[in-house]
Write a protein that holds these residues in place. Structure first.
Motif, PDB file in Angstrom:
ATOM      1  N   ASP A 101      55.871  36.374  40.760  1.00 48.15           N
ATOM      2  CA  ASP A 101      55.146  37.630  40.886  1.00 48.15           C
ATOM      3  C   ASP A 101      54.769  38.145  39.503  1.00 48.15           C
ATOM      4  O   ASP A 101      55.471  37.906  38.507  1.00 48.15           O
ATOM      5  N   VAL A 103      52.165  41.250  37.101  1.00 52.35           N
ATOM      6  CA  VAL A 103      51.556  42.577  37.021  1.00 52.35           C
ATOM      7  C   VAL A 103      50.215  42.488  36.321  1.00 52.35           C
ATOM      8  O   VAL A 103      50.000  41.625  35.469  1.00 52.35           O
ATOM      9  N   PRO A 142      58.880  45.646  38.681  1.00 53.10           N
ATOM     10  CA  PRO A 142      57.455  45.507  38.369  1.00 53.10           C
ATOM     11  C   PRO A 142      56.948  46.583  37.406  1.00 53.10           C
ATOM     12  O   PRO A 142      56.136  46.278  36.522  1.00 53.10           O
ATOM     13  N   GLY A 199      57.188  48.449  43.678  1.00 54.01           N
ATOM     14  CA  GLY A 199      56.456  48.604  42.429  1.00 54.01           C
ATOM     15  C   GLY A 199      56.261  50.025  41.955  1.00 54.01           C
ATOM     16  O   GLY A 199      55.556  50.245  40.961  1.00 54.01           O
ATOM     17  N   TYR A 210      50.791  53.625  40.264  1.00 52.08           N
ATOM     18  CA  TYR A 210      50.975  52.356  40.967  1.00 52.08           C
ATOM     19  C   TYR A 210      49.839  52.204  41.968  1.00 52.08           C
ATOM     20  O   TYR A 210      49.676  53.021  42.874  1.00 52.08           O
ATOM     21  N   LYS A 213      50.621  46.550  45.758  1.00 55.48           N
ATOM     22  CA  LYS A 213      51.047  45.147  45.668  1.00 55.48           C
ATOM     23  C   LYS A 213      50.176  44.326  46.605  1.00 55.48           C
ATOM     24  O   LYS A 213      49.958  44.707  47.755  1.00 55.48           O
ATOM     25  N   TYR A 214      49.685  43.163  46.128  1.00 58.81           N
ATOM     26  CA  TYR A 214      48.758  42.374  46.927  1.00 58.81           C
ATOM     27  C   TYR A 214      49.094  40.884  46.829  1.00 58.81           C
ATOM     28  O   TYR A 214      49.437  40.385  45.759  1.00 58.81           O
ATOM     29  N   PHE A 224      52.690  37.441  44.383  1.00 56.00           N
ATOM     30  CA  PHE A 224      52.189  38.800  44.602  1.00 56.00           C
ATOM     31  C   PHE A 224      51.816  39.411  43.258  1.00 56.00           C
ATOM     32  O   PHE A 224      52.494  39.198  42.255  1.00 56.00           O
ATOM     33  N   TYR A 226      51.232  42.977  41.275  1.00 60.89           N
ATOM     34  CA  TYR A 226      51.503  44.416  41.275  1.00 60.89           C
ATOM     35  C   TYR A 226      50.517  45.059  40.311  1.00 60.89           C
ATOM     36  O   TYR A 226      50.468  44.683  39.131  1.00 60.89           O
TER      37      TYR A 226
END
Length: 294
Positions: A101, A103, A142, A199, A210, A213-214, A224, A226
């Motif tokens: 994951d 960012v 995150p 996140g 924020y 998240k995807y 994912f 963030y």
């Protein structure tokens, strides 16, 4: 005299034809055979292996097994055996990509500029614009990863972060972030009902937003992402936010590009941010700023 050739041919056909029919009848495996055939073979001999993948493996009630194709500490490729929920059909050649994951952060300075990079990437033709981004370290939230990446890559952060660091820095260092002041103590690492990292930005950081998240690929994984927006960003170190800042992150061939909101919107619309995660992060940041009148 009886010829031997027809007798030999007939005998051969008697033996071979049933074998062919039996073989063709077994091309379609039963569900139980498929379950056994596609069990986890992570301990086998993958095509490529430069280190054990350090992220979390994806598995749901539909996952019947996985076959490892190759892995590194940051990514892994498997073939999954997946049962479809509607008709219980089993798909045994489901290519699935694991990636740690990460960012992405849209950084907007107090002077009214987005800080972006112009760079080259292996899977993108030509040059592309990108926001700040990077992997989330083990034991790191995150949000802390986002603040760390912005500090490492650009030398900037929020006014609140600057205040915290100026007062001696209560954000303890972690083993993986080396000399970064951002570690696990600044925010407890929390997970949602699906076991995924939360996140949310901390309430004491009003300039951080924020954006969500995807999943990178809905059916093929890819980790994912963030996404965040930080506004009113200020330098945290000497030369922060300028080309003079020596990035503490990965050594990449990139140039700092300062864009106005109008230039950023035009770049997004023109496809200048050539990775969908980057385009999505910048678009979400612009939409939030428009909604809030920033």
């Amino acid at each position: 005299m009886i010829r031997k050739e027809p007798i030999i041919l007939a005998a051969a056909l008697i033996i071979i034809v049933p074998l062919i029919l039996f073989s063709s009848s077994k091309t379609e495996l039963t569900d139980e055979e498929k379950r056994l055939k596609f069990r986890d073979t992570s301990g086998g001999h993958p095509v490529a292996n430069t280190g054990t993948y350090t992220g979390q493996l994806w598995k749901t009630e539909q996952t019947l097994g996985r076959v490892l194709l190759g892995e590194t500490p940051f990514a892994r490729c498997d073939v999954h055996s997946v049962m479809l929920p509607n008709n219980k059909k089993i798909i045994n050649d489901w290519i699935f990509m694991e990636e740690r994951d990460a960012v992405n952060v849209a950084v907007y300075t107090k002077e009214g500029k987005f800080l972006t990079f112009q760079q080259k990437k292996y899977a993108i033709p030509g040059e592309t614009l990108s926001p700040v981004g990077g992997f989330i370290n083990n034991g790191e939230s995150p949000f802390d990863a986002a603040r760390r990446e912005v500090w490492e890559e650009l030398g900037v952060g929020s006014e609140r972060t600057k205040e915290i660091l100026a007062n001696g820095g209560t954000l303890e260092k972690s083993a993986e972030t080396k000399d970064s002041p951002f570690g696990t103590s600044s925010q407890q690492v929390a997970h949602d009902q699906h076991g995924l990292l939360k996140g949310d930005a901390t309430p004491d950081e009003p300039d951080w937003v924020y954006l969500g998240k995807y999943r990178t690929m809905a059916n093929r994984g890819g980790g994912f992402i963030y996404t965040y927006l930080v506004v009113n960003a200020v330098p945290l170190v000497e030369g922060g936010g300028t080309a003079a800042h020596l990035s503490r992150g990965d050594a990449e061939d990139q140039q700092l590009k300062l864009l106005s909101k109008e230039e950023t919107l035009e770049a997004v619309m023109d496809g200048k941010f050539q990775e969908i995660k980057w385009a999505g992060t910048m678009a979400l940041g612009l939409l939030h700023m428009e909604k809030k009148g920033l």
